[in-house]
Design a protein around this motif. Sequence first.
Motif, PDB file in Angstrom:
ATOM      1  N   ILE A 127       0.838  -1.202   0.000  1.00  0.00           N
ATOM      2  CA  ILE A 127       0.000   0.000   0.000  1.00  0.00           C
ATOM      3  C   ILE A 127       0.872   1.250   0.000  1.00  0.00           C
ATOM      4  CG2 ILE A 127      -1.659   1.325   1.386  1.00  0.00           C
ATOM      5  CD1 ILE A 127      -2.805  -1.421   2.289  1.00  0.00           C
ATOM      6  N   VAL A 128       1.922   1.218   0.806  1.00  0.00           N
ATOM      7  CA  VAL A 128       2.829   2.367   0.869  1.00  0.00           C
ATOM      8  C   VAL A 128       3.529   2.580  -0.468  1.00  0.00           C
ATOM      9  CG1 VAL A 128       4.935   3.244   1.945  1.00  0.00           C
ATOM     10  CG2 VAL A 128       3.161   2.201   3.360  1.00  0.00           C
ATOM     11  N   ALA A 129       3.929   1.488  -1.125  1.00  0.00           N
ATOM     12  CA  ALA A 129       4.659   1.609  -2.387  1.00  0.00           C
ATOM     13  C   ALA A 129       3.753   1.969  -3.553  1.00  0.00           C
ATOM     14  CB  ALA A 129       5.393   0.293  -2.683  1.00  0.00           C
ATOM     15  N   GLU A 130       2.516   1.420  -3.568  1.00  0.00           N
ATOM     16  CA  GLU A 130       1.650   1.578  -4.731  1.00  0.00           C
ATOM     17  C   GLU A 130       0.631   2.710  -4.592  1.00  0.00           C
ATOM     18  OE1 GLU A 130      -0.236  -2.207  -5.023  1.00  0.00           O
ATOM     19  OE2 GLU A 130       1.643  -3.313  -5.283  1.00  0.00           O
ATOM     20  N   GLN A 131       0.078   2.881  -3.399  1.00  0.00           N
ATOM     21  CA  GLN A 131      -1.057   3.786  -3.234  1.00  0.00           C
ATOM     22  C   GLN A 131      -0.692   5.131  -2.632  1.00  0.00           C
ATOM     23  OE1 GLN A 131      -4.403   1.743  -1.331  1.00  0.00           O
ATOM     24  NE2 GLN A 131      -3.722  -0.207  -2.171  1.00  0.00           N
ATOM     25  N   VAL A 132       0.235   5.147  -1.680  1.00  0.00           N
ATOM     26  CA  VAL A 132       0.591   6.411  -1.036  1.00  0.00           C
ATOM     27  C   VAL A 132       1.145   7.423  -2.051  1.00  0.00           C
ATOM     28  CG1 VAL A 132       2.175   7.505   0.603  1.00  0.00           C
ATOM     29  CG2 VAL A 132       0.856   5.477   1.282  1.00  0.00           C
TER      30      VAL A 132
END
Length: 274
Positions: free
Chosen positions: A82-87
Amino acid sequence: MADDSRIQKTDIIGSYAAIGDSFTEGVGDPGPDGTYVGWADRFAVLLADRLPVLDEATSSDSPHGEFRYANLAVRGRLLDQIVAEQVPRAKELAPDLVSFCAGGNDIIRPGTDPDDLAERFERAVADLTNAVGTVMVTTGFDTRGVPVLRHMRGKIATYNVHLRAIADRYHCPVLDLWSLRSIQDRRAWDDDRLHLSSGGHTRVALRAAQVLGLETSADPDQPWPPQAQRNTFEVRRDDIHWAREYLVPWIGRRLRGESSGDEVAAKRPDLLPL
Protein backbone atom coordinates in the motif's frame (compact mmCIF):
# COMPACT_ATOMS: atom_id res chain seq x y z
CA MET A 1 -15.46 6.53 18.91
CA ALA A 2 -12.57 8.98 18.66
CA ASP A 3 -11.94 11.44 21.46
CA ASP A 4 -14.21 14.50 21.43
CA SER A 5 -11.14 16.72 21.11
CA ARG A 6 -10.54 15.29 17.63
CA ILE A 7 -14.13 15.45 16.42
CA GLN A 8 -14.53 18.97 15.15
CA LYS A 9 -16.43 20.64 12.34
CA THR A 10 -14.07 20.48 9.38
CA ASP A 11 -13.62 22.83 6.46
CA ILE A 12 -15.48 21.86 3.32
CA ILE A 13 -13.97 18.69 1.89
CA GLY A 14 -14.04 18.90 -1.88
CA SER A 15 -11.96 15.81 -2.63
CA TYR A 16 -11.33 12.47 -0.93
CA ALA A 17 -9.05 9.51 -1.67
CA ALA A 18 -9.24 6.15 0.10
CA ILE A 19 -6.23 3.86 0.38
CA GLY A 20 -6.07 0.38 1.84
CA ASP A 21 -6.99 -3.27 1.22
CA SER A 22 -10.20 -5.28 0.72
CA PHE A 23 -11.97 -3.50 3.57
CA THR A 24 -11.61 -0.12 1.86
CA GLU A 25 -12.13 -1.54 -1.62
CA GLY A 26 -15.54 -2.66 -0.35
CA VAL A 27 -15.36 -6.46 -0.55
CA GLY A 28 -18.55 -7.93 0.91
CA ASP A 29 -20.74 -5.07 -0.33
CA PRO A 30 -21.58 -5.82 -3.99
CA GLY A 31 -23.34 -3.20 -6.09
CA PRO A 32 -25.98 -3.80 -8.77
CA ASP A 33 -23.32 -3.96 -11.52
CA GLY A 34 -21.25 -6.57 -9.67
CA THR A 35 -18.49 -4.19 -8.53
CA TYR A 36 -17.99 -3.63 -4.84
CA VAL A 37 -19.32 -0.51 -3.12
CA GLY A 38 -18.08 -0.47 0.48
CA TRP A 39 -17.86 1.99 3.31
CA ALA A 40 -15.48 4.41 1.54
CA ASP A 41 -17.85 4.82 -1.44
CA ARG A 42 -20.77 5.32 0.94
CA PHE A 43 -18.75 7.79 3.01
CA ALA A 44 -17.83 9.71 -0.16
CA VAL A 45 -21.54 10.15 -0.89
CA LEU A 46 -22.06 11.59 2.60
CA LEU A 47 -19.18 14.01 2.04
CA ALA A 48 -20.52 15.04 -1.37
CA ASP A 49 -23.97 15.66 0.08
CA ARG A 50 -22.42 18.14 2.50
CA LEU A 51 -21.15 20.41 -0.27
CA PRO A 52 -23.46 23.27 -1.24
CA VAL A 53 -25.44 22.68 -4.42
CA LEU A 54 -23.80 24.68 -7.19
CA ASP A 55 -25.62 25.77 -10.32
CA GLU A 56 -23.96 26.03 -13.71
CA ALA A 57 -23.43 29.77 -13.39
CA THR A 58 -21.63 29.65 -10.05
CA SER A 59 -19.74 26.34 -10.14
CA SER A 60 -16.85 27.77 -12.17
CA ASP A 61 -16.34 30.50 -9.57
CA SER A 62 -16.42 28.12 -6.61
CA PRO A 63 -13.13 27.42 -4.81
CA HIS A 64 -14.26 23.81 -4.38
CA GLY A 65 -16.34 22.94 -7.43
CA GLU A 66 -17.81 19.46 -7.75
CA PHE A 67 -16.88 16.85 -5.16
CA ARG A 68 -14.29 14.34 -6.42
CA TYR A 69 -13.43 10.91 -5.10
CA ALA A 70 -10.75 8.26 -5.73
CA ASN A 71 -10.50 4.77 -4.26
CA LEU A 72 -7.02 3.28 -4.64
CA ALA A 73 -7.57 0.28 -2.35
CA VAL A 74 -6.93 -3.26 -3.60
CA ARG A 75 -7.86 -6.47 -1.81
CA GLY A 76 -5.06 -8.54 -0.32
CA ARG A 77 -2.53 -5.73 -0.15
CA LEU A 78 0.02 -5.68 2.68
CA LEU A 79 1.14 -2.45 4.35
CA ASP A 80 4.38 -2.16 2.37
CA GLN A 81 2.50 -2.71 -0.90
CA ILE A 82 0.00 0.00 0.00
CA VAL A 83 2.83 2.37 0.87
CA ALA A 84 4.66 1.61 -2.39
CA GLU A 85 1.65 1.58 -4.73
CA GLN A 86 -1.06 3.79 -3.23
CA VAL A 87 0.59 6.41 -1.04
CA PRO A 88 2.54 8.02 -3.94
CA ARG A 89 -0.64 8.21 -6.01
CA ALA A 90 -2.55 9.73 -3.09
CA LYS A 91 0.20 12.35 -2.71
CA GLU A 92 0.04 13.09 -6.43
CA LEU A 93 -3.74 13.57 -6.28
CA ALA A 94 -3.35 15.76 -3.15
CA PRO A 95 -6.99 15.56 -2.02
CA ASP A 96 -8.46 17.40 0.95
CA LEU A 97 -8.90 14.08 2.80
CA VAL A 98 -7.23 10.66 2.71
CA SER A 99 -8.47 7.66 4.69
CA PHE A 100 -5.62 5.29 5.53
CA CYS A 101 -6.38 1.73 6.61
CA ALA A 102 -3.55 -0.80 6.34
CA GLY A 103 -1.86 -3.60 8.24
CA GLY A 104 -4.75 -6.04 8.60
CA ASN A 105 -3.34 -8.51 6.09
CA ASP A 106 0.07 -8.25 7.78
CA ILE A 107 -1.35 -8.92 11.24
CA ILE A 108 -2.93 -12.23 10.21
CA ARG A 109 0.41 -13.57 8.96
CA PRO A 110 2.44 -15.63 11.44
CA GLY A 111 5.36 -13.86 13.06
CA THR A 112 4.23 -10.32 12.31
CA ASP A 113 5.43 -7.83 14.94
CA PRO A 114 2.76 -5.13 15.50
CA ASP A 115 5.41 -2.76 16.90
CA ASP A 116 7.48 -2.95 13.72
CA LEU A 117 4.34 -2.70 11.61
CA ALA A 118 3.32 0.48 13.43
CA GLU A 119 6.72 2.09 12.79
CA ARG A 120 6.27 1.57 9.05
CA PHE A 121 2.71 2.85 9.22
CA GLU A 122 3.90 6.01 10.98
CA ARG A 123 6.47 6.75 8.29
CA ALA A 124 3.69 6.59 5.71
CA VAL A 125 1.44 8.89 7.76
CA ALA A 126 4.28 11.42 8.09
CA ASP A 127 4.78 11.29 4.32
CA LEU A 128 1.07 11.73 3.60
CA THR A 129 0.47 14.59 6.02
CA ASN A 130 3.07 16.66 4.18
CA ALA A 131 1.18 16.34 0.89
CA VAL A 132 -2.57 16.14 1.57
CA GLY A 133 -5.09 18.06 3.62
CA THR A 134 -6.10 15.59 6.33
CA VAL A 135 -5.26 11.93 6.96
CA MET A 136 -7.92 9.87 8.73
CA VAL A 137 -6.38 6.84 10.46
CA THR A 138 -8.47 3.68 10.71
CA THR A 139 -8.00 1.13 13.50
CA GLY A 140 -8.50 -2.63 13.31
CA PHE A 141 -11.65 -4.54 14.29
CA ASP A 142 -12.25 -6.34 17.54
CA THR A 143 -12.15 -9.93 16.20
CA ARG A 144 -13.48 -11.77 19.24
CA GLY A 145 -16.51 -12.89 17.22
CA VAL A 146 -14.61 -13.89 14.06
CA PRO A 147 -13.64 -17.58 14.34
CA VAL A 148 -10.58 -17.62 12.09
CA LEU A 149 -9.21 -14.33 13.51
CA ARG A 150 -10.20 -14.56 17.18
CA HIS A 151 -6.73 -15.68 18.33
CA MET A 152 -5.14 -12.57 16.78
CA ARG A 153 -7.13 -10.19 18.95
CA GLY A 154 -4.16 -9.32 21.18
CA LYS A 155 -1.93 -8.38 18.23
CA ILE A 156 -4.67 -6.23 16.74
CA ALA A 157 -5.22 -4.46 20.07
CA THR A 158 -1.49 -3.71 20.35
CA TYR A 159 -1.43 -2.36 16.81
CA ASN A 160 -4.48 -0.20 17.52
CA VAL A 161 -2.79 1.43 20.52
CA HIS A 162 0.10 2.38 18.25
CA LEU A 163 -2.28 3.75 15.61
CA ARG A 164 -3.98 5.99 18.14
CA ALA A 165 -0.62 7.29 19.33
CA ILE A 166 0.43 7.99 15.73
CA ALA A 167 -2.84 9.82 15.12
CA ASP A 168 -2.20 11.95 18.20
CA ARG A 169 1.29 12.87 17.04
CA TYR A 170 0.14 13.91 13.56
CA HIS A 171 -3.26 15.37 14.56
CA CYS A 172 -5.21 12.83 12.53
CA PRO A 173 -8.88 12.02 13.11
CA VAL A 174 -9.41 8.36 14.05
CA LEU A 175 -12.01 6.03 12.60
CA ASP A 176 -12.12 3.63 15.55
CA LEU A 177 -13.58 0.32 14.38
CA TRP A 178 -12.74 -1.49 17.62
CA SER A 179 -15.28 0.59 19.56
CA LEU A 180 -18.08 0.26 16.97
CA ARG A 181 -20.22 -2.27 18.84
CA SER A 182 -22.78 -2.79 16.07
CA ILE A 183 -20.27 -4.57 13.84
CA GLN A 184 -19.87 -7.25 16.50
CA ASP A 185 -23.20 -8.60 15.26
CA ARG A 186 -23.00 -11.52 12.84
CA ARG A 187 -25.22 -9.61 10.38
CA ALA A 188 -22.50 -6.99 9.99
CA TRP A 189 -20.30 -9.60 8.31
CA ASP A 190 -20.37 -11.23 4.90
CA ASP A 191 -20.76 -15.00 4.48
CA ASP A 192 -16.96 -15.39 4.36
CA ARG A 193 -16.74 -14.02 7.95
CA LEU A 194 -13.67 -12.01 6.94
CA HIS A 195 -15.31 -8.98 5.31
CA LEU A 196 -18.19 -6.74 6.27
CA SER A 197 -21.64 -7.10 4.76
CA SER A 198 -23.47 -4.22 3.09
CA GLY A 199 -25.02 -3.37 6.46
CA GLY A 200 -21.62 -3.43 8.15
CA HIS A 201 -20.08 -1.18 5.52
CA THR A 202 -22.98 1.24 5.88
CA ARG A 203 -22.41 1.54 9.62
CA VAL A 204 -18.70 2.19 9.16
CA ALA A 205 -19.48 4.95 6.64
CA LEU A 206 -21.82 6.59 9.15
CA ARG A 207 -19.17 6.39 11.87
CA ALA A 208 -16.59 7.95 9.55
CA ALA A 209 -18.97 10.83 8.92
CA GLN A 210 -19.45 11.29 12.67
CA VAL A 211 -15.68 11.38 13.20
CA LEU A 212 -15.47 14.39 10.90
CA GLY A 213 -18.36 16.13 12.62
CA LEU A 214 -21.01 15.51 9.98
CA GLU A 215 -24.61 15.01 10.97
CA THR A 216 -25.89 11.57 10.02
CA SER A 217 -29.40 10.30 9.35
CA ALA A 218 -28.87 7.20 11.50
CA ASP A 219 -26.81 6.05 14.47
CA PRO A 220 -24.11 3.60 13.33
CA ASP A 221 -24.24 1.89 16.73
CA GLN A 222 -28.01 1.42 16.69
CA PRO A 223 -28.78 -2.19 17.72
CA TRP A 224 -29.81 -4.63 15.03
CA PRO A 225 -33.42 -5.88 15.06
CA PRO A 226 -34.06 -8.94 17.26
CA GLN A 227 -33.74 -12.28 15.53
CA ALA A 228 -34.57 -15.88 16.40
CA GLN A 229 -31.88 -17.95 18.05
CA ARG A 230 -30.39 -20.68 15.85
CA ASN A 231 -30.21 -24.21 17.13
CA THR A 232 -27.02 -26.27 17.37
CA PHE A 233 -27.72 -28.10 14.12
CA GLU A 234 -28.11 -24.84 12.17
CA VAL A 235 -24.90 -23.41 13.63
CA ARG A 236 -22.95 -26.57 12.82
CA ARG A 237 -24.35 -26.69 9.28
CA ASP A 238 -23.33 -23.06 8.67
CA ASP A 239 -19.85 -23.68 10.07
CA ILE A 240 -19.31 -26.65 7.75
CA HIS A 241 -20.51 -24.65 4.74
CA TRP A 242 -18.25 -21.73 5.67
CA ALA A 243 -15.19 -23.98 6.12
CA ARG A 244 -15.75 -25.64 2.73
CA GLU A 245 -16.57 -22.51 0.75
CA TYR A 246 -14.26 -19.95 2.34
CA LEU A 247 -11.76 -21.24 4.90
CA VAL A 248 -10.22 -24.03 2.81
CA PRO A 249 -9.70 -21.81 -0.30
CA TRP A 250 -8.27 -19.06 1.92
CA ILE A 251 -5.75 -21.46 3.47
CA GLY A 252 -4.90 -22.79 0.02
CA ARG A 253 -4.02 -19.32 -1.25
CA ARG A 254 -1.82 -18.74 1.79
CA LEU A 255 0.05 -22.02 1.19
CA ARG A 256 0.56 -21.19 -2.51
CA GLY A 257 1.67 -17.63 -1.75
CA GLU A 258 -1.22 -16.19 -3.74
CA SER A 259 -3.38 -13.16 -3.04
CA SER A 260 -7.00 -12.50 -3.94
CA GLY A 261 -5.84 -9.17 -5.38
CA ASP A 262 -3.07 -10.44 -7.67
CA GLU A 263 -5.05 -9.57 -10.83
CA VAL A 264 -7.05 -6.66 -9.36
CA ALA A 265 -6.52 -2.96 -10.03
CA ALA A 266 -7.85 0.05 -8.13
CA LYS A 267 -11.50 0.69 -9.01
CA ARG A 268 -11.22 4.52 -8.96
CA PRO A 269 -7.58 5.48 -9.57
CA ASP A 270 -8.40 9.13 -10.32
CA LEU A 271 -10.26 11.88 -8.49
CA LEU A 272 -13.55 11.88 -10.35
CA PRO A 273 -17.00 13.33 -9.65
CA LEU A 274 -19.46 10.90 -8.10
